[in-house]
Design a protein around this motif. Structure first.
Motif, PDB file in Angstrom:
ATOM      1  N   ILE A  57       0.847  -1.211   0.000  1.00 42.94           N
ATOM      2  CA  ILE A  57       0.000   0.000   0.000  1.00 42.94           C
ATOM      3  C   ILE A  57       0.876   1.253   0.000  1.00 42.94           C
ATOM      4  O   ILE A  57       0.542   2.259  -0.616  1.00 42.94           O
ATOM      5  CB  ILE A  57      -0.945   0.011   1.224  1.00 42.94           C
ATOM      6  CG1 ILE A  57      -2.025  -1.035   1.063  1.00 42.94           C
ATOM      7  CG2 ILE A  57      -1.533   1.382   1.454  1.00 42.94           C
ATOM      8  CD1 ILE A  57      -3.408  -0.509   0.821  1.00 42.94           C
ATOM      9  N   LYS A  58       1.999   1.165   0.686  1.00 47.64           N
ATOM     10  CA  LYS A  58       2.898   2.314   0.729  1.00 47.64           C
ATOM     11  C   LYS A  58       3.430   2.615  -0.676  1.00 47.64           C
ATOM     12  O   LYS A  58       3.622   3.774  -1.039  1.00 47.64           O
ATOM     13  CB  LYS A  58       4.052   2.022   1.694  1.00 47.64           C
ATOM     14  CG  LYS A  58       4.729   3.257   2.218  1.00 47.64           C
ATOM     15  CD  LYS A  58       5.795   2.915   3.221  1.00 47.64           C
ATOM     16  CE  LYS A  58       6.774   4.082   3.359  1.00 47.64           C
ATOM     17  NZ  LYS A  58       7.946   3.727   4.129  1.00 47.64           N
ATOM     18  N   GLU A  59       3.642   1.561  -1.461  1.00 41.12           N
ATOM     19  CA  GLU A  59       4.070   1.750  -2.854  1.00 41.12           C
ATOM     20  C   GLU A  59       2.977   2.462  -3.649  1.00 41.12           C
ATOM     21  O   GLU A  59       3.258   3.315  -4.486  1.00 41.12           O
ATOM     22  CB  GLU A  59       4.372   0.399  -3.509  1.00 41.12           C
ATOM     23  CG  GLU A  59       5.657  -0.254  -3.009  1.00 41.12           C
ATOM     24  CD  GLU A  59       5.829  -1.642  -3.630  1.00 41.12           C
ATOM     25  OE1 GLU A  59       6.061  -2.582  -2.861  1.00 41.12           O
ATOM     26  OE2 GLU A  59       5.718  -1.772  -4.855  1.00 41.12           O
ATOM     27  N   VAL A  60       1.722   2.082  -3.370  1.00 40.08           N
ATOM     28  CA  VAL A  60       0.602   2.747  -4.057  1.00 40.08           C
ATOM     29  C   VAL A  60       0.622   4.234  -3.723  1.00 40.08           C
ATOM     30  O   VAL A  60       0.521   5.095  -4.616  1.00 40.08           O
ATOM     31  CB  VAL A  60      -0.757   2.125  -3.642  1.00 40.08           C
ATOM     32  CG1 VAL A  60      -1.921   2.903  -4.250  1.00 40.08           C
ATOM     33  CG2 VAL A  60      -0.835   0.656  -4.047  1.00 40.08           C
ATOM     34  N   TYR A 119      -9.851  -0.522 -13.173  1.00 42.13           N
ATOM     35  CA  TYR A 119      -8.778  -0.413 -12.181  1.00 42.13           C
ATOM     36  C   TYR A 119      -7.414  -0.224 -12.842  1.00 42.13           C
ATOM     37  O   TYR A 119      -7.198  -0.646 -13.978  1.00 42.13           O
ATOM     38  CB  TYR A 119      -8.708  -1.685 -11.334  1.00 42.13           C
ATOM     39  CG  TYR A 119      -9.894  -1.869 -10.421  1.00 42.13           C
ATOM     40  CD1 TYR A 119      -9.925  -1.237  -9.177  1.00 42.13           C
ATOM     41  CD2 TYR A 119     -10.977  -2.660 -10.790  1.00 42.13           C
ATOM     42  CE1 TYR A 119     -11.002  -1.405  -8.330  1.00 42.13           C
ATOM     43  CE2 TYR A 119     -12.060  -2.830  -9.946  1.00 42.13           C
ATOM     44  CZ  TYR A 119     -12.070  -2.203  -8.714  1.00 42.13           C
ATOM     45  OH  TYR A 119     -13.138  -2.357  -7.874  1.00 42.13           O
ATOM     46  N   VAL A 120      -6.516   0.352 -12.078  1.00 44.48           N
ATOM     47  CA  VAL A 120      -5.107   0.378 -12.465  1.00 44.48           C
ATOM     48  C   VAL A 120      -4.376  -0.483 -11.437  1.00 44.48           C
ATOM     49  O   VAL A 120      -4.586  -0.311 -10.229  1.00 44.48           O
ATOM     50  CB  VAL A 120      -4.539   1.819 -12.430  1.00 44.48           C
ATOM     51  CG1 VAL A 120      -3.085   1.819 -12.884  1.00 44.48           C
ATOM     52  CG2 VAL A 120      -5.374   2.752 -13.301  1.00 44.48           C
ATOM     53  N   MET A 121      -3.573  -1.421 -11.918  1.00 47.41           N
ATOM     54  CA  MET A 121      -2.853  -2.295 -10.999  1.00 47.41           C
ATOM     55  C   MET A 121      -1.552  -1.602 -10.575  1.00 47.41           C
ATOM     56  O   MET A 121      -0.689  -1.327 -11.403  1.00 47.41           O
ATOM     57  CB  MET A 121      -2.545  -3.644 -11.658  1.00 47.41           C
ATOM     58  CG  MET A 121      -3.775  -4.440 -12.065  1.00 47.41           C
ATOM     59  SD  MET A 121      -4.935  -4.770 -10.708  1.00 47.41           S
ATOM     60  CE  MET A 121      -3.936  -5.823  -9.654  1.00 47.41           C
ATOM     61  N   ILE A 122      -1.458  -1.320  -9.295  1.00 50.29           N
ATOM     62  CA  ILE A 122      -0.243  -0.699  -8.743  1.00 50.29           C
ATOM     63  C   ILE A 122       0.207  -1.544  -7.552  1.00 50.29           C
ATOM     64  O   ILE A 122      -0.564  -1.738  -6.605  1.00 50.29           O
ATOM     65  CB  ILE A 122      -0.493   0.759  -8.287  1.00 50.29           C
ATOM     66  CG1 ILE A 122      -1.032   1.616  -9.453  1.00 50.29           C
ATOM     67  CG2 ILE A 122       0.783   1.381  -7.732  1.00 50.29           C
ATOM     68  CD1 ILE A 122      -1.442   3.032  -9.062  1.00 50.29           C
TER      69      ILE A 122
END
Lengths: 65, 175
Positions: free
Chosen positions: B3-6, B77-80
């Motif tokens: 989630i932090k990467e998102v 959606y965008v996959m992150i």
């Protein structure tokens, strides 16, 4: 440990409070784990049939409604 | 932490001028105030700068930016970082206000912009699905809402009647 329902409910509330009080970063880490578990459970569950009761409501209301 | 990467990607989008501002909503936003609850996606509310001469905002630039940075599109959606992320425009005056008044929270040295607890609760009340009502109840039971601020928001967006009904249904001893 007991089977006293009041104590069980009180301990559930206490656990929720403890989890809510964790640092944000820790809670976000838990979200990663919870999602993995949720996906695992969903993958192993039976596919839903078309004959099930569903909730029908807009995700977010349209502007001006 | 994925989630932090998102959040890092969204911050970069803002720094690069792809979006004007953002705020995390939904279950992930609620996690900033409550205990974590399993969710499958991340809701990011975004506003854009309108380009000169254009009245309608075109999100295509945002999707182009994301795909050029290696993120794939999957339906809406965008996959992150393995998370499906949904970018949502503010769809009501309440969400517009929530986006304007969102707060910045530090996540291990990284800023994350998130709706206030009161706005998340008001949006849940307005949206009104079963899971939104459950979330609203969580906010109340956790004592996470400032009563004055919450009432001001409800009054400003004509949600007081709906709140009274909710109180009667879920927070009253008498049916």
């Amino acid at each position: 440990m007991s089977l006293d329902l009041q104590r069980i409910l009180a301990s559930k509330r206490a656990l929720r409070r403890e989890l809510a009080a964790l640092p944000v970063a820790e809670k976000l880490r838990l979200l990663d784990e919870l999602r993995e578990r949720e996906l695992t459970i969903r993958r192993s569950a039976r596919p839903p049939t078309s004959n099930v009761v569903r909730e029908h409501s807009a995700r977010y209301p349209a502007k001006g409604t | 932490m994925k989630i932090k990467e998102v959040i890092a990607v969204i911050n970069l989008m803002q720094a690069d001028g792809v979006i004007e501002c953002y705020a995390i909503g939904g279950a992930v936003g609620a996690t900033f105030y409550l205990e974590p609850v399993a969710t499958l996606d991340v809701d990011i509310f975004v506003s854009f700068r309108t380009e000169p001469g254009k009245l309608i905002v075109d999100p295509q630039r945002m999707f182009d930016y994301l795909t050029s940075h290696g993120h794939s599109l999957k339906g809406e959606y965008v996959m992150i970082a393995d998370w499906p992320v949904q970018f949502l425009p503010p769809t009501s005056p309440l969400v517009e206000e929530a986006l304007r008044e969102a707060v910045t929270v530090d996540v291990e040295g990284q800023p994350a912009r998130v709706f206030t607890a009161e706005h998340l609760a008001a949006i849940a009340l307005q949206t009104g699905r079963a899971k939104d009502k459950a979330r609203l109840l969580q906010f109340v039971q956790a004592g996470a809402l400032d009563a004055m601020r919450f009432e001001t928001i409800l009054t400003g967006h004509n949600l007081l009647d709906r709140w009274r009904k909710f109180e009667q249904q879920f927070l009253s001893d008498t049916p």
